[in-house]
Design an enzyme around this catalytic site. Sequence first.
Site, PDB file in Angstrom:
ATOM      1  N   ASP A  12      -4.120   2.336  -9.960  1.00  0.00           N
ATOM      2  CA  ASP A  12      -5.019   2.718  -8.869  1.00  0.00           C
ATOM      3  C   ASP A  12      -5.269   4.217  -9.027  1.00  0.00           C
ATOM      4  O   ASP A  12      -4.358   5.021  -8.832  1.00  0.00           O
ATOM      5  CB  ASP A  12      -4.329   2.399  -7.534  1.00  0.00           C
ATOM      6  CG  ASP A  12      -5.148   2.835  -6.324  1.00  0.00           C
ATOM      7  OD1 ASP A  12      -6.155   3.557  -6.505  1.00  0.00           O
ATOM      8  OD2 ASP A  12      -4.765   2.470  -5.196  1.00  0.00           O
ATOM      9  N   TYR A 234       7.233   6.352  -0.918  1.00  0.00           N
ATOM     10  CA  TYR A 234       6.150   5.367  -0.949  1.00  0.00           C
ATOM     11  C   TYR A 234       4.827   5.961  -1.431  1.00  0.00           C
ATOM     12  O   TYR A 234       4.341   6.930  -0.887  1.00  0.00           O
ATOM     13  CB  TYR A 234       5.947   4.771   0.442  1.00  0.00           C
ATOM     14  CG  TYR A 234       4.888   3.710   0.426  1.00  0.00           C
ATOM     15  CD1 TYR A 234       5.158   2.467  -0.150  1.00  0.00           C
ATOM     16  CD2 TYR A 234       3.627   3.948   0.935  1.00  0.00           C
ATOM     17  CE1 TYR A 234       4.185   1.500  -0.214  1.00  0.00           C
ATOM     18  CE2 TYR A 234       2.644   2.973   0.879  1.00  0.00           C
ATOM     19  CZ  TYR A 234       2.938   1.762   0.308  1.00  0.00           C
ATOM     20  OH  TYR A 234       1.973   0.808   0.241  1.00  0.00           O
ATOM     21  N   LYS A 237       1.798   0.029  -3.122  1.00  0.00           N
ATOM     22  CA  LYS A 237       2.495  -1.113  -3.727  1.00  0.00           C
ATOM     23  C   LYS A 237       2.186  -1.192  -5.212  1.00  0.00           C
ATOM     24  O   LYS A 237       1.304  -0.504  -5.715  1.00  0.00           O
ATOM     25  CB  LYS A 237       2.056  -2.394  -3.026  1.00  0.00           C
ATOM     26  CG  LYS A 237       2.880  -2.694  -1.794  1.00  0.00           C
ATOM     27  CD  LYS A 237       4.198  -3.336  -2.159  1.00  0.00           C
ATOM     28  CE  LYS A 237       5.139  -3.277  -0.972  1.00  0.00           C
ATOM     29  NZ  LYS A 237       6.485  -3.719  -1.307  1.00  0.00           N
TER      30      LYS A 237
END
Length: 371
Positions: A12, A234, A237
Amino acid sequence: MGKTTVSLIKADVGSVPGHAVVHEKILETERKALEEAKRSGLLIDYYVTNCGDDSELIMTHREGVDSPKIHKLAWDAFIAAANAAKELHLYGAGQDLLKDAFSGNVKGMGPGVAEMEFTERRAEPVLFFMMDKTEPGAFNLPTYKCFADPFNTAGLVIDSSCHAGFRFEIWDIIEHKKVFMECPAELYDMLALVGAKSRYVIKRVYPKPGGKLPENEPVACISTDKLYQIAGEYVGKDDPVGVFRAQSGLPAVGEVLEAFSFPHLVSGWMRGSHNGPLMPVAQKNAKCTRFDGPPRLVCLGFQLADGKLVGPTDMFDDPVYDFQRKEAAKIADYMRRHGPFEPHRLPPEDMEYTTLPKVLKGLEPRFKKIE
Ligand code: F6R
Ligand code: MG
Ligand code: MG
Protein backbone atom coordinates in the site's frame (compact mmCIF):
# COMPACT_ATOMS: atom_id res chain seq x y z
CA MET A 1 13.15 -24.70 -20.57
CA GLY A 2 14.11 -23.92 -16.95
CA LYS A 3 11.69 -23.58 -14.10
CA THR A 4 9.29 -20.66 -13.97
CA THR A 5 8.98 -18.38 -10.95
CA VAL A 6 5.73 -16.58 -10.26
CA SER A 7 6.01 -13.64 -7.83
CA LEU A 8 3.17 -11.59 -6.43
CA ILE A 9 4.54 -8.65 -4.45
CA LYS A 10 2.19 -6.07 -2.96
CA ALA A 11 2.26 -2.86 -0.97
CA ASP A 12 0.00 0.00 0.00
CA VAL A 13 1.82 3.10 -1.20
CA GLY A 14 -1.11 5.50 -1.14
CA SER A 15 -4.76 5.69 -2.09
CA VAL A 16 -7.76 7.91 -2.78
CA PRO A 17 -9.73 8.93 -0.80
CA GLY A 18 -8.37 7.75 2.56
CA HIS A 19 -7.62 4.01 2.44
CA ALA A 20 -10.06 3.20 -0.40
CA VAL A 21 -8.53 2.71 -3.86
CA VAL A 22 -5.13 2.95 -5.61
CA HIS A 23 -4.87 5.92 -7.99
CA GLU A 24 -4.34 5.21 -11.70
CA LYS A 25 -1.12 7.28 -11.63
CA ILE A 26 0.37 4.81 -9.11
CA LEU A 27 -0.49 1.81 -11.29
CA GLU A 28 0.92 3.61 -14.33
CA THR A 29 4.21 4.30 -12.52
CA GLU A 30 4.51 0.66 -11.46
CA ARG A 31 3.66 -0.59 -14.97
CA LYS A 32 6.39 1.60 -16.40
CA ALA A 33 8.99 0.10 -14.05
CA LEU A 34 7.94 -3.47 -14.84
CA GLU A 35 7.73 -2.80 -18.59
CA GLU A 36 11.38 -1.69 -18.54
CA ALA A 37 12.32 -4.87 -16.66
CA LYS A 38 10.46 -6.94 -19.25
CA ARG A 39 12.29 -5.16 -22.07
CA SER A 40 15.62 -5.79 -20.36
CA GLY A 41 14.79 -9.50 -20.13
CA LEU A 42 14.64 -9.66 -16.31
CA LEU A 43 10.90 -10.33 -16.37
CA ILE A 44 9.20 -12.69 -18.77
CA ASP A 45 5.88 -11.01 -18.15
CA TYR A 46 3.94 -8.94 -15.63
CA TYR A 47 0.48 -7.68 -14.75
CA VAL A 48 -0.18 -4.75 -12.43
CA THR A 49 -3.50 -4.27 -10.66
CA ASN A 50 -4.93 -3.26 -7.31
CA CYS A 51 -7.07 -4.71 -4.58
CA GLY A 52 -8.51 -1.70 -2.77
CA ASP A 53 -5.62 0.45 -1.54
CA ASP A 54 -2.96 -2.17 -2.32
CA SER A 55 -0.82 -2.23 -5.46
CA GLU A 56 -0.34 -5.77 -6.72
CA LEU A 57 2.66 -6.66 -8.91
CA ILE A 58 2.22 -10.04 -10.62
CA MET A 59 5.53 -11.07 -12.23
CA THR A 60 7.00 -14.10 -13.99
CA HIS A 61 10.73 -14.73 -14.42
CA ARG A 62 13.54 -17.30 -14.18
CA GLU A 63 15.34 -15.82 -11.17
CA GLY A 64 13.87 -18.14 -8.51
CA VAL A 65 12.27 -17.10 -5.21
CA ASP A 66 13.84 -14.45 -2.98
CA SER A 67 15.79 -13.04 -5.92
CA PRO A 68 17.45 -9.73 -4.93
CA LYS A 69 16.98 -8.53 -8.54
CA ILE A 70 13.23 -9.14 -8.55
CA HIS A 71 12.72 -7.80 -5.02
CA LYS A 72 14.72 -4.67 -5.86
CA LEU A 73 12.62 -4.20 -8.98
CA ALA A 74 9.42 -4.34 -6.89
CA TRP A 75 10.90 -2.08 -4.20
CA ASP A 76 12.02 0.53 -6.75
CA ALA A 77 8.61 0.40 -8.45
CA PHE A 78 6.91 1.02 -5.09
CA ILE A 79 9.32 3.86 -4.25
CA ALA A 80 8.58 5.54 -7.61
CA ALA A 81 4.85 5.00 -7.04
CA ALA A 82 5.08 6.42 -3.50
CA ASN A 83 6.76 9.54 -4.91
CA ALA A 84 3.91 9.91 -7.41
CA ALA A 85 1.47 9.42 -4.52
CA LYS A 86 3.21 12.15 -2.51
CA GLU A 87 2.92 14.58 -5.45
CA LEU A 88 -0.81 13.95 -5.60
CA HIS A 89 -1.08 14.21 -1.79
CA LEU A 90 -2.66 10.76 -1.77
CA TYR A 91 -3.53 9.28 1.57
CA GLY A 92 -0.90 7.10 3.27
CA ALA A 93 1.69 7.83 0.55
CA GLY A 94 4.56 5.37 1.06
CA GLN A 95 2.72 3.75 4.01
CA ASP A 96 4.07 0.20 3.59
CA LEU A 97 7.67 1.17 2.74
CA LEU A 98 9.06 0.97 6.22
CA LYS A 99 12.79 1.14 5.59
CA ASP A 100 14.87 3.79 3.86
CA ALA A 101 17.36 1.58 2.05
CA PHE A 102 16.83 -1.69 0.18
CA SER A 103 18.76 -4.61 1.66
CA GLY A 104 18.40 -7.44 -0.86
CA ASN A 105 14.89 -8.67 -0.04
CA VAL A 106 11.57 -6.88 0.51
CA LYS A 107 10.75 -9.23 3.41
CA GLY A 108 10.66 -7.31 6.66
CA MET A 109 10.54 -4.02 4.77
CA GLY A 110 6.75 -3.69 4.54
CA PRO A 111 5.59 -5.24 1.23
CA GLY A 112 3.94 -8.70 1.19
CA VAL A 113 5.29 -11.52 -0.97
CA ALA A 114 3.90 -14.81 -2.31
CA GLU A 115 6.18 -16.55 -4.80
CA MET A 116 6.84 -20.06 -6.08
CA GLU A 117 9.29 -21.65 -8.49
CA PHE A 118 8.08 -24.74 -10.33
CA THR A 119 8.32 -26.82 -13.45
CA GLU A 120 5.63 -25.43 -15.70
CA ARG A 121 3.18 -28.02 -17.00
CA ARG A 122 2.04 -27.94 -20.63
CA ALA A 123 -1.11 -26.15 -19.49
CA GLU A 124 -0.62 -24.39 -16.17
CA PRO A 125 -3.59 -22.53 -14.64
CA VAL A 126 -2.56 -20.08 -11.88
CA LEU A 127 -4.93 -18.16 -9.61
CA PHE A 128 -3.84 -14.95 -7.87
CA PHE A 129 -5.86 -14.15 -4.74
CA MET A 130 -5.60 -10.65 -3.28
CA MET A 131 -7.26 -9.42 -0.09
CA ASP A 132 -7.75 -5.94 1.34
CA LYS A 133 -8.39 -4.98 5.00
CA THR A 134 -7.48 -8.31 6.55
CA GLU A 135 -4.62 -10.54 7.76
CA PRO A 136 -2.66 -13.56 6.36
CA GLY A 137 -4.68 -15.95 8.56
CA ALA A 138 -7.70 -15.12 6.38
CA PHE A 139 -6.24 -17.65 3.91
CA ASN A 140 -6.25 -20.52 6.45
CA LEU A 141 -9.87 -21.59 6.13
CA PRO A 142 -10.14 -21.49 2.32
CA THR A 143 -6.69 -23.11 1.86
CA TYR A 144 -7.64 -25.90 4.25
CA LYS A 145 -10.95 -26.42 2.44
CA CYS A 146 -9.29 -26.38 -0.95
CA PHE A 147 -6.56 -28.97 -0.23
CA ALA A 148 -7.96 -31.00 2.68
CA ASP A 149 -11.76 -30.89 2.82
CA PRO A 150 -13.53 -33.55 0.74
CA PHE A 151 -16.82 -31.68 1.14
CA ASN A 152 -15.22 -28.86 -0.86
CA THR A 153 -12.84 -30.64 -3.21
CA ALA A 154 -14.42 -33.61 -4.90
CA GLY A 155 -11.05 -34.56 -6.40
CA LEU A 156 -9.76 -35.62 -2.97
CA VAL A 157 -12.34 -38.40 -3.08
CA ILE A 158 -12.82 -39.26 -6.74
CA ASP A 159 -9.53 -38.41 -8.51
CA SER A 160 -6.72 -40.90 -7.84
CA SER A 161 -4.12 -38.19 -8.53
CA CYS A 162 -5.43 -36.03 -5.62
CA HIS A 163 -6.49 -38.91 -3.39
CA ALA A 164 -3.22 -39.08 -1.40
CA GLY A 165 -3.82 -35.56 -0.10
CA PHE A 166 -1.32 -32.74 0.40
CA ARG A 167 1.48 -31.57 2.70
CA PHE A 168 1.11 -28.23 4.48
CA GLU A 169 3.84 -25.88 5.69
CA ILE A 170 2.51 -23.96 8.70
CA TRP A 171 4.20 -20.96 10.28
CA ASP A 172 3.92 -19.76 13.85
CA ILE A 173 4.24 -16.05 13.11
CA ILE A 174 4.64 -15.09 16.78
CA GLU A 175 7.56 -17.42 17.60
CA HIS A 176 8.90 -17.59 14.02
CA LYS A 177 8.84 -21.40 13.80
CA LYS A 178 7.44 -23.73 11.16
CA VAL A 179 6.04 -27.25 10.98
CA PHE A 180 5.07 -29.58 8.11
CA MET A 181 1.85 -31.60 8.32
CA GLU A 182 0.44 -34.28 6.08
CA CYS A 183 -3.25 -34.42 5.30
CA PRO A 184 -5.52 -36.31 5.67
CA ALA A 185 -3.37 -38.25 8.24
CA GLU A 186 -2.73 -35.24 10.49
CA LEU A 187 -5.93 -33.35 9.76
CA TYR A 188 -7.02 -32.88 13.36
CA ASP A 189 -3.55 -31.76 14.50
CA MET A 190 -3.39 -29.32 11.65
CA LEU A 191 -6.80 -27.85 12.49
CA ALA A 192 -5.71 -27.46 16.12
CA LEU A 193 -3.11 -25.03 14.80
CA VAL A 194 -4.61 -23.27 11.78
CA GLY A 195 -7.96 -22.64 13.48
CA ALA A 196 -5.98 -20.11 15.55
CA LYS A 197 -5.49 -17.98 12.46
CA SER A 198 -3.93 -14.93 14.07
CA ARG A 199 -0.91 -17.02 15.12
CA TYR A 200 -0.59 -20.07 12.84
CA VAL A 201 -0.76 -19.45 9.12
CA ILE A 202 -0.54 -21.79 6.18
CA LYS A 203 2.51 -20.64 4.21
CA ARG A 204 2.77 -23.25 1.44
CA VAL A 205 1.14 -26.42 0.21
CA TYR A 206 3.07 -29.26 -1.48
CA PRO A 207 2.02 -32.40 -3.37
CA LYS A 208 2.64 -35.78 -1.73
CA PRO A 209 5.64 -37.85 -2.93
CA GLY A 210 5.00 -40.31 -5.74
CA GLY A 211 2.24 -38.29 -7.41
CA LYS A 212 2.00 -36.48 -10.73
CA LEU A 213 3.81 -33.37 -9.50
CA PRO A 214 7.32 -32.98 -7.98
CA GLU A 215 7.00 -33.18 -4.19
CA ASN A 216 9.43 -30.29 -3.56
CA GLU A 217 7.63 -27.76 -5.76
CA PRO A 218 4.84 -25.84 -4.00
CA VAL A 219 1.36 -25.73 -5.45
CA ALA A 220 0.17 -22.80 -3.31
CA CYS A 221 1.93 -19.99 -1.46
CA ILE A 222 0.59 -17.25 0.80
CA SER A 223 2.18 -14.00 2.01
CA THR A 224 2.69 -14.03 5.76
CA ASP A 225 4.34 -10.70 6.42
CA LYS A 226 2.95 -9.26 9.63
CA LEU A 227 3.24 -5.51 9.25
CA TYR A 228 2.67 -4.64 12.85
CA GLN A 229 5.51 -6.87 14.00
CA ILE A 230 7.87 -5.24 11.56
CA ALA A 231 6.94 -1.67 12.31
CA GLY A 232 6.58 -2.05 16.07
CA GLU A 233 3.34 -0.13 16.00
CA TYR A 234 0.18 -0.19 13.94
CA VAL A 235 0.70 0.90 10.34
CA GLY A 236 -2.20 -0.91 8.69
CA LYS A 237 -3.11 -4.56 8.19
CA ASP A 238 -1.08 -6.94 6.07
CA ASP A 239 -3.69 -7.39 3.37
CA PRO A 240 -2.36 -10.77 2.24
CA VAL A 241 -2.03 -12.37 -1.18
CA GLY A 242 -1.81 -15.99 -2.32
CA VAL A 243 -0.88 -17.84 -5.50
CA PHE A 244 -2.60 -21.16 -6.22
CA ARG A 245 -1.91 -23.60 -9.07
CA ALA A 246 -4.81 -25.76 -10.23
CA GLN A 247 -6.02 -28.78 -12.28
CA SER A 248 -4.56 -32.19 -13.31
CA GLY A 249 -3.58 -33.66 -9.96
CA LEU A 250 -4.49 -30.49 -8.06
CA PRO A 251 -7.88 -29.07 -7.06
CA ALA A 252 -9.70 -27.83 -10.17
CA VAL A 253 -10.06 -24.07 -10.68
CA GLY A 254 -13.69 -24.39 -9.60
CA GLU A 255 -12.74 -26.33 -6.46
CA VAL A 256 -10.21 -23.65 -5.48
CA LEU A 257 -12.78 -20.90 -6.02
CA GLU A 258 -15.46 -22.86 -4.19
CA ALA A 259 -13.21 -22.85 -1.09
CA PHE A 260 -12.94 -19.06 -1.28
CA SER A 261 -16.62 -18.36 -1.91
CA PHE A 262 -17.74 -18.67 1.73
CA PRO A 263 -17.67 -15.17 3.34
CA HIS A 264 -16.03 -16.31 6.58
CA LEU A 265 -15.21 -13.96 9.44
CA VAL A 266 -11.72 -12.48 9.32
CA SER A 267 -10.01 -9.80 11.35
CA GLY A 268 -9.06 -6.43 9.90
CA TRP A 269 -11.72 -4.06 8.57
CA MET A 270 -11.86 -0.60 10.23
CA ARG A 271 -8.52 0.33 11.83
CA GLY A 272 -7.43 -3.31 11.55
CA SER A 273 -9.42 -3.85 14.72
CA HIS A 274 -12.66 -5.59 13.77
CA ASN A 275 -13.98 -8.98 12.73
CA GLY A 276 -16.06 -9.05 9.58
CA PRO A 277 -16.95 -11.17 6.55
CA LEU A 278 -14.54 -11.56 3.64
CA MET A 279 -16.49 -10.56 0.52
CA PRO A 280 -15.48 -12.11 -2.85
CA VAL A 281 -15.80 -9.39 -5.53
CA ALA A 282 -14.88 -8.43 -9.08
CA GLN A 283 -11.63 -6.44 -9.20
CA LYS A 284 -13.51 -3.20 -9.89
CA ASN A 285 -15.50 -3.72 -6.69
CA ALA A 286 -12.48 -4.09 -4.41
CA LYS A 287 -13.37 -0.79 -2.84
CA CYS A 288 -13.67 -0.75 0.95
CA THR A 289 -16.33 1.92 1.53
CA ARG A 290 -18.50 0.72 4.40
CA PHE A 291 -16.65 1.28 7.70
CA ASP A 292 -13.50 0.90 5.54
CA GLY A 293 -14.72 -2.51 4.48
CA PRO A 294 -15.97 -5.12 4.70
CA PRO A 295 -12.71 -6.92 3.78
CA ARG A 296 -12.55 -7.80 0.07
CA LEU A 297 -11.21 -10.72 -1.92
CA VAL A 298 -10.30 -10.60 -5.61
CA CYS A 299 -9.06 -13.45 -7.81
CA LEU A 300 -7.43 -13.12 -11.22
CA GLY A 301 -6.86 -16.31 -13.22
CA PHE A 302 -4.16 -16.82 -15.88
CA GLN A 303 -2.74 -19.64 -17.96
CA LEU A 304 1.06 -19.68 -18.13
CA ALA A 305 2.72 -20.15 -21.52
CA ASP A 306 6.49 -20.56 -20.95
CA GLY A 307 6.22 -17.89 -18.28
CA LYS A 308 3.96 -15.60 -20.32
CA LEU A 309 0.77 -14.58 -18.52
CA VAL A 310 -2.25 -15.41 -20.67
CA GLY A 311 -5.29 -13.64 -19.23
CA PRO A 312 -6.52 -12.43 -16.83
CA THR A 313 -10.00 -13.66 -16.12
CA ASP A 314 -11.62 -11.82 -13.22
CA MET A 315 -12.91 -14.92 -11.43
CA PHE A 316 -15.43 -13.43 -8.96
CA ASP A 317 -16.91 -11.17 -11.67
CA ASP A 318 -19.73 -13.68 -11.92
CA PRO A 319 -23.36 -13.41 -10.75
CA VAL A 320 -23.12 -16.87 -9.22
CA TYR A 321 -21.36 -15.21 -6.25
CA ASP A 322 -24.15 -12.61 -5.79
CA PHE A 323 -25.62 -14.77 -3.06
CA GLN A 324 -22.32 -14.93 -1.13
CA ARG A 325 -21.92 -11.16 -1.56
CA LYS A 326 -25.44 -10.59 -0.24
CA GLU A 327 -24.68 -12.89 2.67
CA ALA A 328 -21.44 -10.97 3.34
CA ALA A 329 -23.34 -7.65 3.26
CA LYS A 330 -25.88 -9.07 5.70
CA ILE A 331 -23.17 -10.35 8.05
CA ALA A 332 -21.39 -6.98 7.78
CA ASP A 333 -24.59 -5.26 8.88
CA TYR A 334 -25.11 -7.69 11.76
CA MET A 335 -21.51 -7.30 12.97
CA ARG A 336 -21.67 -3.49 12.70
CA ARG A 337 -24.59 -3.40 15.10
CA HIS A 338 -22.19 -4.53 17.85
CA GLY A 339 -20.35 -1.21 17.52
CA PRO A 340 -17.32 -1.19 19.85
CA PHE A 341 -18.23 -4.53 21.45
CA GLU A 342 -16.53 -7.87 20.93
CA PRO A 343 -16.66 -10.07 18.93
CA HIS A 344 -16.97 -7.29 16.31
CA ARG A 345 -14.08 -5.45 17.91
CA LEU A 346 -11.03 -7.72 18.25
CA PRO A 347 -10.07 -9.17 21.65
CA PRO A 348 -7.44 -7.25 23.71
CA GLU A 349 -4.42 -9.34 22.62
CA ASP A 350 -5.08 -8.45 18.99
CA MET A 351 -5.56 -4.76 19.85
CA GLU A 352 -2.10 -4.56 21.42
CA TYR A 353 -0.51 -3.13 18.28
CA THR A 354 -3.31 -0.72 17.38
CA THR A 355 -3.91 2.81 18.63
CA LEU A 356 -6.00 1.51 21.59
CA PRO A 357 -3.16 1.17 24.19
CA LYS A 358 -2.64 4.96 24.09
CA VAL A 359 -6.29 5.50 24.99
CA LEU A 360 -6.10 2.97 27.83
CA LYS A 361 -2.90 4.55 29.14
CA GLY A 362 -4.78 7.81 29.70
CA LEU A 363 -7.27 5.95 31.92
CA GLU A 364 -4.66 4.23 34.08
CA PRO A 365 -4.40 6.89 36.86
CA ARG A 366 -8.18 6.72 37.40
CA PHE A 367 -8.12 3.10 38.57
CA LYS A 368 -8.29 2.37 42.32
CA LYS A 369 -7.80 -1.02 43.94
CA ILE A 370 -10.95 -2.99 44.77
CA GLU A 371 -10.73 -3.77 48.54
C1 F6R B 1 -7.54 -0.59 7.83
C2 F6R B 1 -7.23 0.76 7.41
C3 F6R B 1 -8.17 1.84 7.76
C4 F6R B 1 -7.52 2.85 8.71
C5 F6R B 1 -8.51 3.93 9.13
C6 F6R B 1 -7.84 5.00 9.99
O1 F6R B 1 -6.54 -1.48 7.44
O2 F6R B 1 -6.22 1.00 6.78
O3 F6R B 1 -9.35 1.34 8.28
O4 F6R B 1 -7.02 2.19 9.83
O5 F6R B 1 -9.05 4.56 8.00
O6 F6R B 1 -6.78 5.51 9.29
P1 F6R B 1 -5.86 6.71 9.79
O7 F6R B 1 -5.32 6.34 11.13
O8 F6R B 1 -4.82 6.81 8.72
O9 F6R B 1 -6.74 7.92 9.84
MG1 MG C 1 -4.00 2.12 3.28
MG1 MG D 1 -5.00 -2.41 2.05
